[in-house]
Design a protein around this motif. Structure first.
Motif, short mmCIF file in Angstrom:
data_model
loop_
_atom_site.label_atom_id
_atom_site.label_comp_id
_atom_site.label_asym_id
_atom_site.label_seq_id
_atom_site.Cartn_x
_atom_site.Cartn_y
_atom_site.Cartn_z
N ASP A 58 -2.66 5.14 5.58
CA ASP A 58 -3.26 5.04 4.20
C ASP A 58 -3.64 6.48 3.83
O ASP A 58 -4.10 6.40 2.54
CB ASP A 58 -4.61 4.28 4.41
N ARG A 60 -3.35 9.73 1.79
CA ARG A 60 -2.60 10.05 0.53
C ARG A 60 -3.22 11.60 0.28
O ARG A 60 -4.14 12.11 0.42
CB ARG A 60 -3.07 9.21 -0.71
N ALA A 83 -2.91 8.99 -10.11
CA ALA A 83 -3.08 7.66 -10.68
C ALA A 83 -3.59 6.83 -9.71
O ALA A 83 -2.93 6.33 -8.68
CB ALA A 83 -1.91 7.13 -11.31
N PRO A 84 -4.61 5.80 -10.24
CA PRO A 84 -5.38 5.08 -9.20
C PRO A 84 -4.80 3.59 -9.53
O PRO A 84 -4.22 3.12 -10.48
CB PRO A 84 -6.78 4.95 -9.59
N ASP A 85 -4.91 2.93 -8.32
CA ASP A 85 -4.49 1.30 -8.42
C ASP A 85 -5.72 0.40 -8.69
O ASP A 85 -6.95 1.19 -8.85
CB ASP A 85 -3.63 1.00 -7.03
N ASP A 86 -5.68 -0.65 -8.49
CA ASP A 86 -6.60 -1.70 -8.72
C ASP A 86 -7.98 -1.39 -7.68
O ASP A 86 -9.16 -1.76 -8.08
CB ASP A 86 -6.46 -3.08 -8.61
N ASN A 87 -7.61 -0.79 -6.54
CA ASN A 87 -8.59 -0.41 -5.71
C ASN A 87 -9.08 0.89 -5.62
O ASN A 87 -9.87 1.53 -4.57
CB ASN A 87 -8.19 -0.79 -4.25
N ASN A 88 -8.69 1.79 -6.69
CA ASN A 88 -8.96 3.06 -6.91
C ASN A 88 -8.37 4.19 -5.83
O ASN A 88 -9.08 5.08 -5.59
CB ASN A 88 -10.65 3.19 -7.13
N ARG A 89 -7.60 3.51 -5.25
CA ARG A 89 -6.65 4.73 -4.41
C ARG A 89 -5.41 4.85 -4.89
O ARG A 89 -5.02 4.26 -6.18
CB ARG A 89 -6.15 3.57 -3.09
N LEU A 91 -1.94 5.28 -6.59
CA LEU A 91 -0.98 4.25 -6.81
C LEU A 91 0.31 4.46 -6.17
O LEU A 91 1.04 3.61 -5.85
CB LEU A 91 -0.70 4.04 -8.29
N PHE A 92 0.87 5.71 -6.00
CA PHE A 92 2.03 6.25 -5.36
C PHE A 92 1.78 6.91 -4.11
O PHE A 92 0.85 7.75 -4.08
CB PHE A 92 3.04 7.09 -6.43
N ASP A 96 7.24 8.39 -2.61
CA ASP A 96 7.69 7.75 -3.83
C ASP A 96 8.11 8.83 -4.90
O ASP A 96 8.89 8.36 -5.77
CB ASP A 96 6.80 6.99 -4.39
#
Length: 134
Positions: A58, A60, A83-89, A91-92, A96
């Protein structure tokens, strides 16, 4: 003794965000250069893979820097890394980035036809595509 100008004094009193760990502020700066963004994308993907070997799958790149900045294509990479995902981690994952460039590079950075006395010169995109596939 010289005097401190008002603007210099104001800069010293503006609160700054603390570093995420310790007293060191870490900065990742990614230069621009069009499709040549494949170069830092590949290096960053390699670095992230090595960090994942040490700290788990996990991990990054964004976890290791307080500031990530870039110009032109470097800003595109920066946006993807931060860029964050829904869990503030992030996104890419860094892996990628090269896939994104290979799939979208021709649309974002149209190729120009260059010739040298009717001998085609390979574009950086074509060469980079072959290198990444190795």
């Amino acid at each position: 003794m010289g005097s401190i100008s008002k603007s210099t004094a104001n800069c010293a009193t503006v609160p700054q965000p603390p570093p995420s760990k310790g007293k060191l502020i870490t900065i990742l700066s990614i230069d621009g250069g069009g499709i040549r963004g494949l170069i830092p994308a590949t290096i960053i993907a390699y670095l992230e893979a090595k960090l994942q070997e040490l700290d788990g799958p996990d991990a990054r790149i964004a976890d290791y820097f307080d500031v990530i900045a870039g110009t032109s294509t470097g800003a595109l990479l920066t946006s993807m890394l931060a860029a964050p995902d829904d869990n503030n981690r992030p996104l890419f994952a860094a892996k990628d980035l090269t896939t994104f460039y290979l799939e979208n590079g021709p649309k974002i950075f149209p190729q120009r036809k260059y010739t040298n006395k009717d001998k085609p010169i390979f574009t950086l995109f074509a060469i980079a595509s072959d290198v990444v596939r190795l």
